[in-house]
Every structure is written in C-alpha cells, then in structure tokens.
Scaffold this active site. Structure first.
Site, PDB file in Angstrom:
ATOM      1  N   ASP A  28      35.975 -41.302 -33.457  1.00 48.32           N
ATOM      2  CA  ASP A  28      36.918 -40.851 -32.450  1.00 48.32           C
ATOM      3  C   ASP A  28      38.325 -41.166 -32.988  1.00 48.32           C
ATOM      4  O   ASP A  28      38.492 -41.854 -33.999  1.00 48.32           O
ATOM      5  CB  ASP A  28      36.661 -41.488 -31.077  1.00 48.32           C
ATOM      6  CG  ASP A  28      37.258 -40.618 -29.954  1.00 48.32           C
ATOM      7  OD1 ASP A  28      38.075 -39.718 -30.251  1.00 48.32           O
ATOM      8  OD2 ASP A  28      36.919 -40.834 -28.779  1.00 48.32           O
TER       9      ASP A  28
HETATM   10  C1  BGC Z   1      39.060 -38.434 -27.437  1.00 46.33           C
HETATM   11  C2  BGC Z   1      38.073 -37.452 -28.003  1.00 46.33           C
HETATM   12  C3  BGC Z   1      38.788 -36.259 -28.562  1.00 46.33           C
HETATM   13  C4  BGC Z   1      39.763 -36.735 -29.607  1.00 46.33           C
HETATM   14  C5  BGC Z   1      40.536 -35.607 -30.283  1.00 46.33           C
HETATM   15  C6  BGC Z   1      40.156 -38.766 -28.414  1.00 46.33           C
HETATM   16  O1  BGC Z   1      41.175 -39.490 -27.819  1.00 46.33           O
HETATM   17  O2  BGC Z   1      38.377 -39.608 -27.048  1.00 46.33           O
HETATM   18  O3  BGC Z   1      37.138 -37.090 -27.017  1.00 46.33           O
HETATM   19  O4  BGC Z   1      37.871 -35.349 -29.110  1.00 46.33           O
HETATM   20  O5  BGC Z   1      40.702 -37.597 -28.991  1.00 46.33           O
HETATM   21  O6  BGC Z   1      41.436 -35.032 -29.447  1.00 46.33           O
END
Ligand code: BGC
Length: 745
Positions: free
Chosen positions: A287
């Site tokens: 993530d």
């Molecule tokens: C989120 C993810 C997301 C990623 C990219 C993160 O902060 O937890 O779910 O896909 O950002 O935007």
C-alpha cells in the site's frame, strides 16, 4: 524466516506443496520470454520493475516531464506508475519508458473503485443490492472505460470485511459478512478482468488490503489489528480467497499490523498463505508507502531494513515508499538477501506485463478514438442508473407513503444534500473537470417536469450549527403535499482516514427533521452516506426512509425512480446499523454465549446491555419493498445427510402485495453443537427472486459439505456430525421458516 535463505528453498520450507489453486498455471512461452529478458537485466533494472511512483498530475493539471521520476523511467528504474491516466498522458509517459535500454513497458494503475468516467454507487451501496450481476456490470463498465483511457490496472476490489462503521473505509467494501463478501469479491474481479488479461477491455484487479485491515481497533484507520487465527480464517480471509479463485491478477497488502507484524512485512500472510498455500502467481503491491511505514511501526530500523523485511515477506512492488530503490541493491550486494527474492518478484511483475500484451504493443490501451467513444457511451450512464436503483434500501414505509403518487400537486424538497451534485460522487470516485452528477432535486425535476410543483429549502448545511434556515424550510413544508428530505454525509466524511467516533447524522440535521416533522406533514427522509449512521429519532418518527448511500453519476434519477415507484426497491443492508456507538462492533453472526439474553425484560446477569437492547436498529439483510412477500412450504429432501450427500432445500415465495418486485430469500445455518462454538446464524446462500403481483415461485438451495464446514480445534477445515438449524428469512432478524437436519458420520 532468515533473509539469507533463497526463496525457492523457503517455498519448500514454509509453503509446503506449491499448488496453483484456480489461478492459471504460468504459460511456458511467457516464462521463456521472461527468462530471456531477465538474463539481460542489470540488478538496478530488476529493482526498477519493483518500483512504483505516483504521477505528478495535479487533479486537473498537466504532467510535468522534468520530474526526476521521468528521468528514472528513462533509466529503467520504474516498473509502474499510479495516478497517470488518459490516453494522452499514459502514452506520453510510456514513450519515456520506451527510451529506456530494455524498453520494458510501464504498468499504469489507478483507484478505479466505483466507476471511472461514469461514477457508480460506492461499493458498500452496491453490496446492498445483493445482485452479483449488477455488481459485475459496474466493475465491467468501469474497466471498459479505464482500459480505453490508457489504464492497465485498478486498485480494487477492496474486500476487507468490517464490522465497525466508525471506520470510514467501510464505504469501499462489501460489509460485515464473509459469504456475501466472497461472492461480491469474485463478481468484481470478473467484472474488472472481463474475458481475461490480454483483452483490450480487461484491466488487472488488485485485491486489497491483505489482510484484516477492516478490523482496526476502535475503527480508527491504520490502527493495530489483533485477532485470532480462527477469526482471520473464518471471517477476514474468505473474500480474498474468493477473489483469487476468480483469477485476480494482483494483491495489495495493508497498512495495519496483524498480531504484532505489519502486513507488509508479514511472511505468514504473503508467503505462507497467499503464494504458498493458495498458489498465487500474480504479484503483491504494497500500500502507499507501507514498506517505509514499517519504520514508524517500530518493526524496521530504516528504509533499507524495511526493504529487506518486505521483499523477504513477499511484497513484490513498492508503491511510493522509495524503500526498494534505496535499499534492495545494497542488500543483494552485501548478500543480506538472496537475488532469488528479487528475481521471483520481477518475474511476477513481468508475467503480468506479458499477459496484458504490453510487450507486443505498449500503447495498446492508448487509442484516443476508442477513449472518446467508450467514455461517451450513453450505455454507461444507463448501467450506473440501474445499479444505483438496486442499491437503495427502503428502511421504513409507514402507511405505504411510498411510492409517491404522480398526481401530487406539490413536494417540498428540503435538506443540505437535496441539491448537491458533488456529494453524490462518494469518496473514491475519479475526479473530472466540469463533472456533473445528477442531484436529487434534478432527478425529481427530470421525473415530474411541470406536473408537480417542487419547492426547495436547504434548511441547514451538513455540519452547520445554525438554525437560521429552519424557518424557510418549515414554511416550504407547510405549503406542500408531502416533504422529501435529503440528509447525510458529504462525500468526504466516509473514506480513507475518515474515522469518526460519533456516527450520528452530522450537525443539526436531525433537528431539522424534527422541525419539519412538527408541521404534521408526511416526511420521506433520504439518507446519503458512506457508512451506517445512527439516526434513532428519525428511524422512529419519519414516515418513510430510504438509505441511498452515495449513488454516483445518476444518483438523482435513480432516487426519483424509486420515490415514484418506477423501480421497486429490493436492496438489503450488508452491515448491521447500530443504535449507539457503544454497541460496536455489532454483527449478526455472533455467538450465543453461556448467558444469552432470552427475555429483554430480564437482562440481569445476562450477556446484555442494561441501557438498550443488544439488537441493531436495522439488521444485516434487512430491507423493505413496496410489495409484500409470503414465505411458505419449506421442504428438506432428507432429515439426515452424510458428508457426501447434498441436501435439497426448497420453499415457496409469493408476491402478496400490489407491485411487481424482488425479494432476497436468505438462508442461514447454525451448527448447534460443535467442538468449537459456532455463530447463532451464518448466511450460507441467498436468491434474489422477481415476482409479478400474485405470482409464486419455488426457490431452491443445495446444502453441501462445504456449507457445513468450519475450522475445528486443530484449525482443520471440515465438518462434525450433529444437528443443524436451517433458517430462511428476508432479513437476519426476520426468520420466517425454520427446520433441522442431522449430519451423520
Ligand atoms: C490506499 C489504497 C490505494 C492507494 C493508492 C492508499 O492510501 O490505502 O487503497 O489504492 O492509496 O491510491
């Protein structure tokens, strides 16, 4: 696990037998091409494939090509970009990658969570449809638009089970139940990946967040998760496994720690379970920054140490964490980690690039004409409206106030969200210049034209403390035949990092409802929100209530269709709605305990609250229709079954009301006595059935061994002989038919 043990050996040690589950076994031609390409790659180029950066695109601005990120792409140090979208931008960035020594194409990923150009209802709303076809259609439409717009990859579906509406990210998931959640997870993966990678309208799904992110303590985003292995396997992992079996190409790990080990550095999750036991052949992306965040977790000394922990645990790609580019080279050179770990991760990433056809044509998703045609296709809006209608839950309908008559003379449309277009988009929608979503007020105008007079008063803002607008709203109500109110949350109140300790209707909105109700007029309340809210007064006093969530591009049109009965609502809640925050976590599949509350009047020394019932205000599976249904004639093919038998279950459903409509027939089981206590009810199957007025249909289910299995004391999946209670109803708290059967041997 020692970081110095090569991955191939580790697999044998911890993964046991490497099965591929229902994942497609790797294609030998592609594997040979990967061998040949990897033989030419330097260590830096390999690490580059594991590095993902975000684009510099401001929400609406152009890309800046002088960023060092683009120099890195040219140098072969980047494998993927997120937040670069559109044919023009993705082509431009891909052209930079094509100037690199080995011309390895980039992957473009984006959070296409509930629609791309066309915004669909938020995922929790779609889950309320209990309509897998509709959910697949939503993902398919989003994928078709995204693929036509240069994208290869969505960071969806989010399949985190959550039983805590304080957690803002419940809006992205499918609610509290692992069975419903698993079916929805699979439907979304199928929708995104269509007929499979390699087709021009298929994008890679990314199942997230692996794992148990939805169990953050006290619903505070990113917070610690501590849970038993049993809860993990029985409740939190099933949707991930279902998504994997549906062929999901990628996984994303999560920000949380699980039992003391951050998910990103968690070998048990990523190596033992995902890549070992489940045989996942795709790759895992971290993530956002979650590799580097292992320093803040107190798990890694620095970014290099975090890189070591993450790659060892099976995180293949670093999303904007800069840890792999900083740390991996040194770790390999000083032999802290084996090159095999890098090679395995790179192979997984390249495999997907080959499967997508990007080595044949890196611009195959970059056709401006196709982009224009697909993004302007009117069928997409129709799909969004259909799914939106199916997502609206009718919570209350006193005296059959709804559907509204088309012969009314006037309607007062009141509330802070009545004219809001922006809030209909929900938290995770893709932003567009000059985007316009249909508000409730516009939807009503479209529906009634000049036939019914609409008057509007805002009353108050969503978070206001001033009652200055109440008088005008009360006046509008007094002069109308009926009142339609729109209250709830603004689009940014539920979502990532949007945890709330209080989940009542924000601000003074409930006071506004009270003031309007005091006029004596009949009031329909529409609640637009990203999570289950608490609104006890409204629930008890409004005449009719529709929970509309955030419905996307066609919100207003869908709501108007439901209000006037051009669509008969059939949605069911995918999460329990609490009476008070103090009941959270609250879910229907609870245990009986040794002191169950049998009589609400006698709660002393029972597992009960003394100040309120244990039950939710609205239960999982609950939702009304404009018509009524009768359940009858429950038949089980046998009273006793063996492990190899299949139990046939049938019942009759009849539409006994005045409107054609759909009912969700829900089947729950309870294993009455087991070596490990079982929940009082577990959803095991359901059918959504459409019936004309007066029509009856036989509804059938098959109970097999799988539906009777659970993890025993040794954490082995299987059945135990004994009695089962079988329950069929139209909500988890409204069981209408009941029977028992016995599993022998
Ligand atoms: C989120 C993810 C997301 C990623 C990219 C993160 O902060 O937890 O779910 O896909 O950002 O935007």
């Amino acid at each position: 696990m020692s970081p110095k043990i090569p991955f191939t050996i580790v697999c044998l040690l911890i993964g046991g037998q490497l099965t591929f589950g229902q994942q497609k076994a790797p294609n030998t031609v592609i594997e040979q091409k990967i061998d040949a390409l990897m033989a030419k790659m330097t260590l830096e180029e390999k690490i580059g494939q594991l590095n993902q950066y975000t684009g510099d695109r401001a929400a609406t601005g152009p890309l800046t090509t002088n960023s060092t990120k683009y120099l890195d792409i040219k140098a072969g140090k980047v494998g993927s970009m997120l937040n670069v979208r559109g044919v023009t931008d993705t082509r431009m960035v891909q052209e930079i990658a094509m100037q690199s020594r080995l011309k390895i194409p980039l992957l473009f990923g984006l959070d296409v969570i509930h629609g791309y150009r066309t915004t669909f209802p938020i995922p929790l709303a779609e889950a309320a449809s209990w309509d897998l076809g509709a959910i697949e259609l939503s993902a398919r439409t989003a994928a078709t638009e995204a693929a036509a717009s240069g994208l290869h990859w969505t960071f969806a579906p989010m399949v985190d089970i959550s039983r805590d509406p304080r957690w803002g990210r419940v809006m992205e998931g499918a609610g509290e139940d692992p069975y419903l959640g698993s079916l929805i997870a699979a439907a979304r993966v199928k929708g995104f990946q269509g007929n499979g990678l390699g087709n021009k309208d298929a994008i890679m799904a990314c199942v997230k967040h692996f794992a148990a992110y939805g169990a953050a303590i006290a619903g505070r985003d990113y917070n610690t998760v501590d849970m038993s292995d049993r809860l993990l396997w029985e409740v939190y992992l099933p949707p991930f496994k279902a998504a994997l079996d549906a062929g999901a190409a990628t996984f994303m790990n999560s920000f949380n720690e699980l039992n003391g080990i951050p998910a990103t550095g968690n070998a048990y999750l990523q190596r033992d379970i995902l890549k070992g036991k489940w045989g996942f052949t795709g790759f895992v992306v971290s993530d956002w920054g979650s590799i580097s965040e292992m320093v803040a977790h107190g798990f890694a000394k620095d970014k290099t140490d975090a890189a070591r922990l993450a790659i060892t645990a099976g995180s293949d790609m670093d999303m904007e964490g800069h840890a792999y580019v900083i740390g991996l080279k040194k770790l390999v050179e000083d032999k802290t980690i084996s090159i095999d770990l890098i090679n395995d991760a790179v192979r997984r990433v390249l495999r997907k690039k080959y499967e997508l056809g990007l080595f044949d044509d890196p611009y195959r998703f970059s056709d401006a004409q196709r982009e224009k045609k697909v993004l302007e296709d009117p069928a997409n809006k129709v799909a969004a409206r259909t799914v939106a209608e199916k997502s609206i839950v009718l919570l209350k309908n006193e005296g059959q106030l709804l559907p509204l008559s088309k012969n009314l003379k006037s309607i007062a449309v009141i509330g802070p969200l009545a004219k809001s277009s922006k809030d209909m988009m929900g938290f995770w929608s893709v932003k567009w210049d000059n985007d316009h979503l249909v508000s409730l007020y516009e939807g009503l105008q479209n529906k009634v034209g000049n036939n019914i007079k609409l008057t509007y008063a805002e009353g108050c803002g969503v978070s206001d403390t001033s009652r200055a607008g109440f008088a005008e709203a009360v006046n509008a109500a007094k002069n109308a035949d009926v009142v339609v109110m729109a209250v709830g949350e603004t689009f940014d109140m539920s979502g990532e990092a949007k945890s709330h300790a209080n989940i009542g209707l924000p601000g003074i909105q409930e006071d506004l409802i009270k003031a309007i109700k005091a006029t004596g007029k009949q009031v329909v309340v529409l609640i637009m929100a990203g999570r289950p809210l608490i609104f006890n007064w409204t629930a008890d006093h409004a005449n009719s209530i529709l929970y509309t969530w955030w419905l996307g591009s066609e919100a207003g049109n869908a709501m108007a269709n439901v209000l006037f009965g051009d669509y008969n609502p059939a949605a069911k809640l995918p999460m329990s709605f609490p009476r008070a925050e103090g009941q959270i976590p609250l879910f229907y599949a609870a245990k009986n305990t040794g002191r169950p509350l049998l009589n609400i009047k006698d709660p002393l020394y029972k597992s009960a609250y003394l100040d309120m019932p244990n039950t939710p205000k609205f239960a999982f599976g609950y939702g009304l229709s404009y018509t009524t249904f009768a359940f009858s004639n429950l038949k089980l093919s046998k009273a006793q079954i063996s492990q190899t038998d299949k139990l046939q279950v049938t019942c009759t459903l009849q539409n006994t009301g005045k409107y054609a409509g759909e009912e969700v027939v829900q089947l729950y089981l309870q294993d009455l006595v087991a070596s490990v206590t079982r929940p009082v009810k577990e959803l095991k199957d359901f059918r959504k059935v459409f019936l004309q007025t007066g029509e009856s249909k036989e509804v059938s289910f098959v109970i097999d061994k799988e539906k009777l299995s659970f993890y025993n004391q040794q954490m082995k999946w299987g059945t135990e002989p004994g009695d089962f209670k079988l329950m069929i109803g139209n909500s988890s708290d409204n069981i209408l038919l009941e029977s028992k059967f016995e599993l022998i041997d």
